[in-house]
Design a protein around this motif. Structure first.
Motif, PDB file in Angstrom:
ATOM      1  N   SER A   1     111.080 -44.009 141.348  1.00 34.31           N
ATOM      2  CA  SER A   1     111.933 -43.917 141.604  1.00 34.31           C
ATOM      3  C   SER A   1     112.205 -43.445 140.159  1.00 34.31           C
ATOM      4  CB  SER A   1     112.712 -44.636 142.000  1.00 34.31           C
ATOM      5  OG  SER A   1     113.017 -46.190 140.777  1.00 34.31           O
ATOM      6  N   ILE A   2     111.792 -44.020 139.157  1.00 35.79           N
ATOM      7  CA  ILE A   2     111.195 -43.449 137.549  1.00 35.79           C
ATOM      8  C   ILE A   2     111.201 -41.926 137.570  1.00 35.79           C
ATOM      9  CG2 ILE A   2     110.384 -43.829 135.098  1.00 35.79           C
ATOM     10  CD1 ILE A   2     110.416 -46.509 136.649  1.00 35.79           C
ATOM     11  N   VAL A   3     110.361 -41.925 138.242  1.00 36.60           N
ATOM     12  CA  VAL A   3     109.930 -39.955 138.271  1.00 36.60           C
ATOM     13  C   VAL A   3     111.060 -39.519 138.223  1.00 36.60           C
ATOM     14  CG1 VAL A   3     108.309 -38.376 138.891  1.00 36.60           C
ATOM     15  CG2 VAL A   3     107.301 -40.652 138.260  1.00 36.60           C
ATOM     16  N   ALA A   4     111.936 -40.053 139.641  1.00 38.27           N
ATOM     17  CA  ALA A   4     112.978 -39.269 140.100  1.00 38.27           C
ATOM     18  C   ALA A   4     114.079 -38.957 139.322  1.00 38.27           C
ATOM     19  CB  ALA A   4     113.607 -39.403 141.994  1.00 38.27           C
ATOM     20  N   ASP A   5     113.937 -40.416 138.392  1.00 38.29           N
ATOM     21  CA  ASP A   5     115.690 -40.307 138.272  1.00 38.29           C
ATOM     22  C   ASP A   5     116.022 -39.228 137.066  1.00 38.29           C
ATOM     23  OD1 ASP A   5     117.279 -40.793 136.452  1.00 38.29           O
ATOM     24  OD2 ASP A   5     116.590 -42.249 135.279  1.00 38.29           O
ATOM     25  N   ARG A   6     116.990 -38.687 137.335  1.00 44.99           N
ATOM     26  CA  ARG A   6     117.207 -36.961 136.679  1.00 44.99           C
ATOM     27  C   ARG A   6     118.031 -37.281 134.843  1.00 44.99           C
ATOM     28  NH1 ARG A   6     114.149 -35.066 139.000  1.00 44.99           N
ATOM     29  NH2 ARG A   6     113.576 -34.960 136.383  1.00 44.99           N
ATOM     30  N   ARG A   7     118.371 -38.014 134.680  1.00 48.33           N
ATOM     31  CA  ARG A   7     119.182 -38.817 133.575  1.00 48.33           C
ATOM     32  C   ARG A   7     120.175 -38.038 133.457  1.00 48.33           C
ATOM     33  NH1 ARG A   7     115.278 -39.116 129.282  1.00 48.33           N
ATOM     34  NH2 ARG A   7     114.418 -38.637 131.283  1.00 48.33           N
ATOM     35  N   ASP A   8     119.974 -36.377 133.928  1.00 44.87           N
ATOM     36  CA  ASP A   8     121.913 -35.892 133.104  1.00 44.87           C
ATOM     37  C   ASP A   8     123.312 -36.414 133.578  1.00 44.87           C
ATOM     38  OD1 ASP A   8     122.034 -35.839 136.132  1.00 44.87           O
ATOM     39  OD2 ASP A   8     121.163 -34.027 136.550  1.00 44.87           O
TER      40      ASP A   8
ATOM     41  N   PRO B   1     121.738 -41.901 124.350  1.00 50.08           N
ATOM     42  CA  PRO B   1     121.683 -42.846 125.222  1.00 50.08           C
ATOM     43  C   PRO B   1     121.121 -42.639 126.290  1.00 50.08           C
ATOM     44  CG  PRO B   1     123.955 -42.491 124.869  1.00 50.08           C
ATOM     45  CD  PRO B   1     123.791 -41.079 123.991  1.00 50.08           C
ATOM     46  N   LEU B   2     121.199 -40.714 126.750  1.00 55.93           N
ATOM     47  CA  LEU B   2     120.278 -40.579 128.119  1.00 55.93           C
ATOM     48  C   LEU B   2     118.950 -40.712 128.126  1.00 55.93           C
ATOM     49  CD1 LEU B   2     122.988 -38.781 129.772  1.00 55.93           C
ATOM     50  CD2 LEU B   2     122.178 -40.682 130.499  1.00 55.93           C
ATOM     51  N   ALA B   3     118.292 -40.416 126.392  1.00 49.01           N
ATOM     52  CA  ALA B   3     116.999 -40.543 126.195  1.00 49.01           C
ATOM     53  C   ALA B   3     115.919 -41.461 126.616  1.00 49.01           C
ATOM     54  CB  ALA B   3     116.422 -40.421 124.297  1.00 49.01           C
ATOM     55  N   GLN B   4     114.845 -41.622 127.039  1.00 40.91           N
ATOM     56  CA  GLN B   4     114.046 -42.192 127.530  1.00 40.91           C
ATOM     57  C   GLN B   4     112.639 -42.375 126.862  1.00 40.91           C
ATOM     58  OE1 GLN B   4     112.658 -41.568 131.830  1.00 40.91           O
ATOM     59  NE2 GLN B   4     113.088 -43.415 132.008  1.00 40.91           N
ATOM     60  N   ALA B   5     112.446 -43.606 126.581  1.00 42.48           N
ATOM     61  CA  ALA B   5     111.261 -44.067 125.986  1.00 42.48           C
ATOM     62  C   ALA B   5     110.382 -44.990 127.268  1.00 42.48           C
ATOM     63  CB  ALA B   5     111.393 -45.059 124.836  1.00 42.48           C
ATOM     64  N   ILE B   6     108.400 -44.433 127.322  1.00 43.78           N
ATOM     65  CA  ILE B   6     108.496 -45.365 128.203  1.00 43.78           C
ATOM     66  C   ILE B   6     106.675 -45.665 127.761  1.00 43.78           C
ATOM     67  CG2 ILE B   6     107.019 -45.167 130.312  1.00 43.78           C
ATOM     68  CD1 ILE B   6     108.590 -42.887 131.256  1.00 43.78           C
TER      69      ILE B   6
ATOM     70  N   GLN C   1     119.673 -48.508 121.944  1.00 42.33           N
ATOM     71  CA  GLN C   1     119.421 -50.100 122.444  1.00 42.33           C
ATOM     72  C   GLN C   1     120.195 -49.385 123.541  1.00 42.33           C
ATOM     73  OE1 GLN C   1     121.331 -53.309 120.845  1.00 42.33           O
ATOM     74  NE2 GLN C   1     121.477 -54.341 122.404  1.00 42.33           N
ATOM     75  N   ARG C   2     121.327 -48.654 123.860  1.00 47.42           N
ATOM     76  CA  ARG C   2     121.570 -48.222 125.005  1.00 47.42           C
ATOM     77  C   ARG C   2     120.799 -47.312 125.973  1.00 47.42           C
ATOM     78  NH1 ARG C   2     126.778 -44.715 126.170  1.00 47.42           N
ATOM     79  NH2 ARG C   2     126.392 -44.315 128.537  1.00 47.42           N
ATOM     80  N   SER C   3     119.974 -46.465 125.021  1.00 45.01           N
ATOM     81  CA  SER C   3     118.633 -46.212 125.999  1.00 45.01           C
ATOM     82  C   SER C   3     117.629 -46.628 126.017  1.00 45.01           C
ATOM     83  CB  SER C   3     118.545 -44.864 124.471  1.00 45.01           C
ATOM     84  OG  SER C   3     116.753 -44.508 124.732  1.00 45.01           O
ATOM     85  N   TRP C   4     117.615 -47.140 125.077  1.00 49.37           N
ATOM     86  CA  TRP C   4     116.475 -48.480 125.791  1.00 49.37           C
ATOM     87  C   TRP C   4     116.671 -49.620 127.035  1.00 49.37           C
ATOM     88  CZ3 TRP C   4     110.999 -49.000 125.810  1.00 49.37           C
ATOM     89  CH2 TRP C   4     111.007 -49.969 125.310  1.00 49.37           C
ATOM     90  N   GLU C   5     118.018 -50.228 127.107  1.00 56.05           N
ATOM     91  CA  GLU C   5     118.264 -51.283 127.573  1.00 56.05           C
ATOM     92  C   GLU C   5     118.147 -50.287 129.157  1.00 56.05           C
ATOM     93  OE1 GLU C   5     122.210 -52.634 127.051  1.00 56.05           O
ATOM     94  OE2 GLU C   5     120.846 -54.383 125.658  1.00 56.05           O
ATOM     95  N   ASP C   6     118.482 -48.901 129.219  1.00 54.49           N
ATOM     96  CA  ASP C   6     119.061 -48.229 130.578  1.00 54.49           C
ATOM     97  C   ASP C   6     117.940 -47.152 130.809  1.00 54.49           C
ATOM     98  OD1 ASP C   6     121.924 -49.520 130.361  1.00 54.49           O
ATOM     99  OD2 ASP C   6     122.914 -47.205 129.839  1.00 54.49           O
ATOM    100  N   HIS C   7     117.510 -47.010 130.087  1.00 59.17           N
ATOM    101  CA  HIS C   7     116.531 -46.251 130.788  1.00 59.17           C
ATOM    102  C   HIS C   7     115.302 -46.408 130.220  1.00 59.17           C
ATOM    103  CE1 HIS C   7     119.159 -43.680 131.977  1.00 59.17           C
ATOM    104  NE2 HIS C   7     119.478 -43.496 131.243  1.00 59.17           N
TER     105      HIS C   7
END
Lengths: 434, 434
Positions: free
Chosen positions: A17-24, A264-269, A299-305
């Motif tokens: 579901s992380i792979v499929a998450d589009r975050r657009d 906020p839509l950026a993703q860090a893994i 913080q929003r990016s980290w919390e959400d994504h």
């Protein structure tokens, strides 16, 4: 932020579901954009002035309202703090050097059948670079788009950028001076992309449009693909850090936050084989968020994504990385070299403990415009090739045509294209006619 | 057919309207296509079966309804007339040889600042090739799409093709055998492109979709661009023949008709400095149309879109050719070499009197999938690069980071991205922190 363990039940599903998450953004702007494009195509400058007054609160009347003069860019450049000006030039020089080595070679050879074949690369005549206004008006983006075009040999380099209430970032102007941009037009949004693609009374059409933008800009580029060339449609930025337990957790936390602060839509893994590092990085992220000027976004990016995945062995990491096909992949491990061979899908890879992703954003040389949202499966970072095109050529003499022409005739006839067959047969010696 | 003289009054305007003529189908199918894509994404095979029954009058129930087995391709190949089979293999071998030489080289170097930089090219995992049904089901197109993918190193090569009432061209199957296609699915239209891009229960998603198609197929590719990579959206085919007075008019007429027979919307243009040749070619076209099996299509194309332009001197031709930016440009002149240097915009150039464009369609080696509709201003023919992507990499050690890191910090701070700055600063020796 999600914490996952690869050995836990349900991991495969959670990871998928992380792979499929589009975050657009999810905004469906196709119809708005189609209307704006049609309007600019039909009414040109008048439509541009209308939209710019409405969306940017900026009136386009005099030449100076429309366009920023090169002298203004030169002044912005001269006014920079010397260390910053030097940094801009170092970045420009390093970007130019890396991209010069991308220039493709022409081909011209004669093969065993006597057929001369080849291809010539040439720059497009004109390129348009979009530079967003507001938070995302980055001088580094201007350099990363303009310099490959210049290196490719594009003779007319045009920037379009919105100037809300007339305001523009002087650093962007200084970067335009460094990159020797020819024209800067004070228009933005889908209307700017339409103007670049179709041309207006004031703005001559270009051949290629690149550069980042919001959902309207991205949709306009997609709709105008084919009228002009475009770079890849880009989504929110992302980083995947693969780290072993020997890292300083503060370094890894800083890298994750450098991505998170973009959007906020950026993703860090983070993927690590050390639960201790995972715990320490989680704590370090929280500690670093305190007092960070960009903390609200980060913080929003980290919390959400944000995601931290612990794996039993680093050998598991490559498969996960290839499924994610991330824009940026950091290999903060002792020996990154063999690992690089196993990363098949990534925009750019940052190797070892001394290569934070941010050096690639600014100064290393390779382009920071990279495929996002798993597009690294099929797309590449921006390069001189995005501003060039290839013309193939073929030259046969009579013997070469006699050698390979009959096969062309056979295939043309089989495809039911008799005029194709005749154009070859008519040039063969009488005996070889059919 | 229009005749123009470059010295006549009104020429500039008449020529400009030829350049601006889009010759597209004009069908606005965007909403239909959006609905089809959404339906296939939501309902997968069920939606595919539904559309295929409605549009192609073909039921998808058993495995054999869905998919053509490799053995069927092998049988079609074995059943070919030997000369035709040999022609297909000669074409495949020559196409493979030309495209192998396109394979890009990886880069890996350390620069003067001690920064290691490079880029690695890799093939996409899977490519989907669309092959139209009906008149445009050309085995040559299958080779021209499949072989570059194979040469690039794509490991899974999928064909989608409609089989109206179950029928398929055995030559296409034979070509699929030669190109070693892995899967052939009997689906067509926008629904096939949606299945390739999003995947269904039976058809696994691919990374790149190429190949010609009707307005629905082209629009589906455009809408799915970004979900997958695509080749350039293609319009009707076109040829520009630049010929001096020393040509055999029958040869030039055959070349013009070889383009015209493709499609009523195809365009054939002759530019010559000889009024006598212009007259003779016009007569020869009419003569050759008589008895031509494809005369109905060719005549309509020639009448509606054919153009003969007489110019005072061949020196005028390059400027006209660059404005037209045609898919195919034939240089049927005594010394084409210097002329080639002046053609900046063209898909492919055919040099001299012994190189009819049709040899490029089948057998010469360069790709026949070329930019149409003036897209040669910014686009290139299909190549191995369309099936590959580049991952850049960066590796710094501590001294290299000390050398270029401070400039990255200065730029990040100026852009208001403090976490970017910190990710670099935190790795520098204490004295260089800010």
């Amino acid at each position: 932020m999600q914490r996952l363990e690869s050995s836990a039940p349900g991991f495969a599903k959670a990871f998928a579901s992380i792979v499929a998450d589009r975050r657009d953004s999810g905004a469906d702007v196709a119809q708005d954009v189609a209307r704006i494009i049609a309007n600019v195509k039909a009414h040109g400058d008048e439509a541009l002035a209308d939209y710019t007054s409405r969306f940017d609160d900026h009136r386009l009347e005099t030449d100076a309202d429309w366009r920023i003069a090169p002298e203004e860019c030169a002044r912005a450049h001269a006014a920079l703090e010397p260390a910053l000006r030097a940094a801009l030039h170092l970045a420009a020089d390093r970007i130019a050097a890396y991209h010069r080595a991308q220039l493709p070679e022409d081909r011209d050879y004669r093969d065993a059948d006597g057929v001369r074949l080849g291809a010539r690369w040439r720059a497009v005549d004109a390129a348009g670079l979009y530079v967003p206004g507001g938070r995302a008006a980055y001088p580094s983006s201007l350099l990363m788009n303009a310099i490959p075009a210049r290196v490719a040999g594009v003779s007319r380099l045009v920037v379009a950028t919105p100037t809300p209430k007339g305001a523009i970032n002087p650093l962007v102007l200084a970067a335009a001076h460094v990159a020797q941009v020819d024209e800067i037009w004070r228009v933005g949004g889908a209307q700017a992309i339409a103007a670049l693609a179709h041309g207006t009374q004031r703005i001559a059409a270009v051949d290629v449009v690149t550069g980042p933008g919001n959902a309207w800009v991205a949709e306009a580029k997609r709709q105008l693909y084919g009228t002009v060339g475009i770079d890849m449609v880009a989504g929110p930025s992302e980083i995947l850090v693969i780290a072993d337990g020997a890292n300083d957790p503060a370094h890894i936390a800083a890298d994750l936050l450098s991505q998170a602060e973009h959007d906020p839509l950026a993703q860090a893994i983070l993927i690590t084989d050390s639960t201790a590092l995972a715990d320490a990085v989680e704590a370090a992220v929280m500690a670093q968020l305190r007092g960070l000027a960009s903390a609200q976004v980060a913080q929003r990016s980290w919390e959400d994504h944000g995601v931290i995945i612990t794996i039993a062995s680093l050998a598991e990491a490559a498969e996960l990385a290839n499924a994610l096909a991330a824009e940026h992949v950091e290999l903060a491990i002792a020996d990154p070299e063999p690992f690089l061979d196993t990363i098949r899908h990534a925009g750019s890879v940052f190797m070892g403990r001394h290569t934070p992703e941010a050096v690639g954003d600014y100064i290393a040389g390779p382009n920071h415009v990279l495929p996002t949202g798993r597009r690294a499966r099929f797309a590449s970072g921006l390069s001189v090739l995005d501003f060039m095109k290839r013309t193939s050529f073929i030259e046969l003499d009579a013997p070469a045509l006699a050698a390979i022409g009959p096969a062309a005739i056979a295939l043309a006839e089989a495809e039911g294209l008799p005029a194709h067959a005749r154009s070859v047969a008519i040039r063969l010696p009488q005996g070889e006619h059919r």
